[in-house]
Design an enzyme around this catalytic site. Structure first.
Site, PDB file in Angstrom:
ATOM      1  N   TYR A  22       0.796  -1.230   0.000  1.00 31.96           N
ATOM      2  CA  TYR A  22       0.000   0.000   0.000  1.00 31.96           C
ATOM      3  C   TYR A  22       0.833   1.287   0.000  1.00 31.96           C
ATOM      4  O   TYR A  22       0.275   2.381  -0.039  1.00 31.96           O
ATOM      5  CB  TYR A  22      -0.941   0.000   1.215  1.00 31.96           C
ATOM      6  CG  TYR A  22      -1.914  -1.156   1.205  1.00 31.96           C
ATOM      7  CD1 TYR A  22      -2.880  -1.259   0.211  1.00 31.96           C
ATOM      8  CD2 TYR A  22      -1.865  -2.156   2.173  1.00 31.96           C
ATOM      9  CE1 TYR A  22      -3.773  -2.324   0.184  1.00 31.96           C
ATOM     10  CE2 TYR A  22      -2.748  -3.223   2.162  1.00 31.96           C
ATOM     11  CZ  TYR A  22      -3.700  -3.300   1.158  1.00 31.96           C
ATOM     12  OH  TYR A  22      -4.578  -4.356   1.129  1.00 31.96           O
ATOM     13  N   HIS A  99      -9.521   1.128  -5.417  1.00 36.03           N
ATOM     14  CA  HIS A  99      -8.563   0.399  -4.583  1.00 36.03           C
ATOM     15  C   HIS A  99      -7.167   0.934  -4.848  1.00 36.03           C
ATOM     16  O   HIS A  99      -6.838   1.302  -5.993  1.00 36.03           O
ATOM     17  CB  HIS A  99      -8.596  -1.102  -4.874  1.00 36.03           C
ATOM     18  CG  HIS A  99      -9.922  -1.702  -4.574  1.00 36.03           C
ATOM     19  ND1 HIS A  99     -10.336  -1.955  -3.294  1.00 36.03           N
ATOM     20  CD2 HIS A  99     -10.951  -2.045  -5.380  1.00 36.03           C
ATOM     21  CE1 HIS A  99     -11.569  -2.448  -3.325  1.00 36.03           C
ATOM     22  NE2 HIS A  99     -11.962  -2.505  -4.585  1.00 36.03           N
TER      23      HIS A  99
HETATM   24  C1  DQA Z   1      -7.852  -2.458  -0.738  1.00 37.08           C
HETATM   25  C2  DQA Z   1      -7.812  -3.899  -1.261  1.00 37.08           C
HETATM   26  C3  DQA Z   1      -8.592  -4.830  -0.355  1.00 37.08           C
HETATM   27  O1  DQA Z   1      -8.554  -6.162  -0.856  1.00 37.08           O
HETATM   28  C4  DQA Z   1      -8.024  -4.829   1.050  1.00 37.08           C
HETATM   29  O2  DQA Z   1      -8.819  -5.610   1.905  1.00 37.08           O
HETATM   30  C5  DQA Z   1      -7.840  -3.446   1.600  1.00 37.08           C
HETATM   31  C6  DQA Z   1      -7.352  -2.395   0.709  1.00 37.08           C
HETATM   32  C7  DQA Z   1      -6.988  -1.500  -1.582  1.00 37.08           C
HETATM   33  O3  DQA Z   1      -7.232  -0.305  -1.517  1.00 37.08           O
HETATM   34  O4  DQA Z   1      -6.081  -1.943  -2.296  1.00 37.08           O
HETATM   35  O5  DQA Z   1      -8.018  -3.215   2.783  1.00 37.08           O
HETATM   36  O6  DQA Z   1      -9.185  -1.992  -0.799  1.00 37.08           O
END
Ligand code: DQA
Length: 145
Positions: A22, A99
């Protein structure tokens, strides 16, 4: 025009949470990026995060008549939540799914989104910039109503 940005569970931990996936950008940093782009486009925003599914549902319900578009990173609830999907349908405010990571390149359970079929579109995999791109997408969605 006003956009409601909703963030689901664990996104409050961005910056320290799995940085290899992330990145190092915090949710506050992302909000600042979104505010900068929105101001340039003359769009108002509200930016919220909750770890609670029901609170996200309440915010979706309250958006009707107050926001033209919802942008949602439902985090883990993306893959499990019938109630978020039902709320999006019930309220009818155009919604964009976003995402940070490319969920399609990750574990199989992340390939399924229960909310995708009821959203106008998805933006995935552009890191924190998924949020900035969503401001542009929301303006397009609003213009095509
Ligand atoms: C997310 C992707 C999801 O699978 C994960 O559970 C997250 C973050 C993303 O922003 O990449 O918490 O939403």
């Amino acid at each position: 025009m006003k956009i409601l940005f909703l963030n689901g569970p664990n996104l409050n931990l961005l910056g320290q949470r799995e940085p290899a996936v992330y990145g190092h950008t915090t949710l506050a940093d992302i909000e600042a990026m979104v505010r900068e782009r929105s101001t340039k486009l003359g769009v108002g925003i509200e930016f919220r995060q909750s770890n609670l599914e029901g609170e996200l549902v309440n915010w979706i319900q309250d958006a009707k008549g107050k926001f033209e578009v919802i942008v949602i990173n439902a985090a883990g609830y993306t893959h499990t939540s019938v109630v978020l999907r039902d709320a999006i349908v019930a309220v009818g405010v155009p919604t964009i799914e976003i995402h940070i990571s490319n969920v399609h390149a990750r574990e199989e359970f992340r390939h399924v989104s229960l909310i995708a079929p009821v959203c106008r579109g998805q933006i995935v995999g552009f890191g924190a910039n998924s949020y900035v791109l969503a401001v542009e997408a929301a303006v397009i969605v609003n213009g095509s109503k």
